[in-house]
Scaffold this motif. Structure first.
Motif: not given
Ligand code: GTP
Length: 361
Positions: A6, A8-13, A23, A52, A79, A83-84, A105-106
């Motif tokens: 995975l 696909g996250g924005e890695g906001t932190r 990230k 993903a 995506e 999509l969570g 992926g982190d």
């Protein structure tokens, strides 16, 4: 075996670093994190990985133009909207009708995947998840289990002192196709909050394996720095970075570097190829990227300096991250988990503590 990672996250932190680099592609001790993860998966016979993706997807394609790394074939599913975790896995696994490994992926880890898969098989589980132990579980999803490993519950972020166990979801799963069939297609669904807890309605489907292997979620500035400390200390393997040579105990160097005779290096330290340390520069407990310059009298302590950044003369970087191509002008002081984004400039003489540059938003 196939794995879905995975990414696909924005890695906001980890902003602002993640404004320009997703990230999973941020360097950890001068190697993009995802490369380390693919090497780990390859060691456990994973030969195909589906990334993903969603946020900054082109970065992955550009980073792996051959769609291959460490003997692992890479495929991408992008995506159009997040999509969570379960939705993303379902989407990435379309067309795959076999057992798969899934990982976040982190997460930097040395978890034994052979052990995880062998347990899964022996238990006849539909899903088996890896658990790792933390001292303070209140920020995590904790997972109490029976003595045979069957999962009893998923408890998200228990209040301090009230957690039923210190074992948390390590973000690595073995899943049978039946698990994904239960996820509605193309909808935003969380595997931790929805899919897994629902599986507990039917006993015997879901198991967990406890592991004391190295494990760290790199997703905050503090943890990103900690990952470097641990890698430089040899906790994740050795050498800490590709091609690094130990020139003195705990002083690792990649390729040619230019260190002035009056510069001071205090282990553990990693110096990337082509970096320059001027007279009186002090580098202690830090990872220095390729092409970086540390000016005369500057101090870099317990920090990460990314590619081509510049720490000007008499400037200080302490417990902080300086992004790629960023610069601290002479006498600037950057401390206390400050993160400076790609190409940003800290002006001469300024003092930044626990700041993000540029600020969020
Ligand atoms: P924060 O915004 O800082 O929480 O970071 P994040 O966006 O990476 O979220 P989080 O750390 O919770 O994500 C864990 C893993 O799942 C990371 O590897 C993310 O890339 C990934 N991830 C999270 N949400 C999605 C999603 O909607 N789609 C995909 N494909 N991956 C996701």
């Amino acid at each position: 075996m196939k794995a879905i990672v995975l990414v696909g996250g924005e890695g906001t932190r980890l902003r602002p670093l993640t404004y320009s680099t997703p990230k999973p592609l941020l360097p950890i001790a001068n190697q993009p994190f995802l490369e380390r993860q693919l090497e780990w998966l390859a060691r456990y016979d994973v030969d195909e990985v589906i990334l993903a993706a969603g946020y900054l997807p082109d970065a992955f394609d550009e980073h792996f133009p051959e769609h291959e790394y460490a003997g692992v074939q890479l495929r991408y599913r992008v995506e159009s909207e997040p999509l969570g975790t379960a939705g993303a896995i379902r989407f990435a696994a379309e067309g795959i009708d076999e057992r798969i490994l899934v990982c976040n992926g982190d997460v930097l880890t040395t978890l034994d995947l052979h052990e995880l898969v062998a347990f899964h098989e022996k238990a006849g589980a539909d899903a088996t998840i890896a658990l790792t132990r933390v001292e303070e579980p209140s920020a995590f999803g904790v997972v109490p289990t029976r003595s045979d490993g069957e999962v009893m519950a998923f408890v998200e972020k228990p209040p301090r002192g009230k957690a039923p166990t210190n074992w948390i979801n390590a973000g690595t799963y073995v899943l049978e196709p039946s698990v994904l069939e239960s996820v509605p297609p193309r909808l935003q669904v969380s595997i931790e909050r929805t899919t897994f807890p629902k599986m507990l309605d039917h006993p015997g489907r879901m198991y967990a394996v406890k592991s004391d292997a190295y494990w760290l979620d790199i997703g905050t500035p503090g943890k990103y720095l900690e990952a470097h400390t641990d890698l430089l200390a040899g906790k994740v393997g050795s050498p800490p970075a590709p091609g690094a040579v130990e020139q003195a105990p705990g002083v690792w160097v990649q390729g040619e570097v230019d260190v002035h005779a009056d510069a001071q290096l205090s282990a553990p330290v990693l110096l990337g190829a082509g970096c320059v340390l001027d007279a009186g520069a002090v580098v202690r407990g830090s990872s220095i990227g390729p092409g970086v310059r540390i000016g005369a009298g500057a101090k870099v302590l317990r920090s990460v300096v990314l590619d081509r950044a510049v720490v000007g003369p008499d400037a200080q970087l302490v417990d902080s991250v300086l992004g790629p191509d960023a610069r601290i002008e002479p006498g600037g002081v950057v401390t206390n988990e400050t993160v400076i984004g790609a190409g940003c400039v800290v002006t001469a003489g300024s003092l930044l503590s626990n700041a993000r540059v540029p600020a969020d938003g």
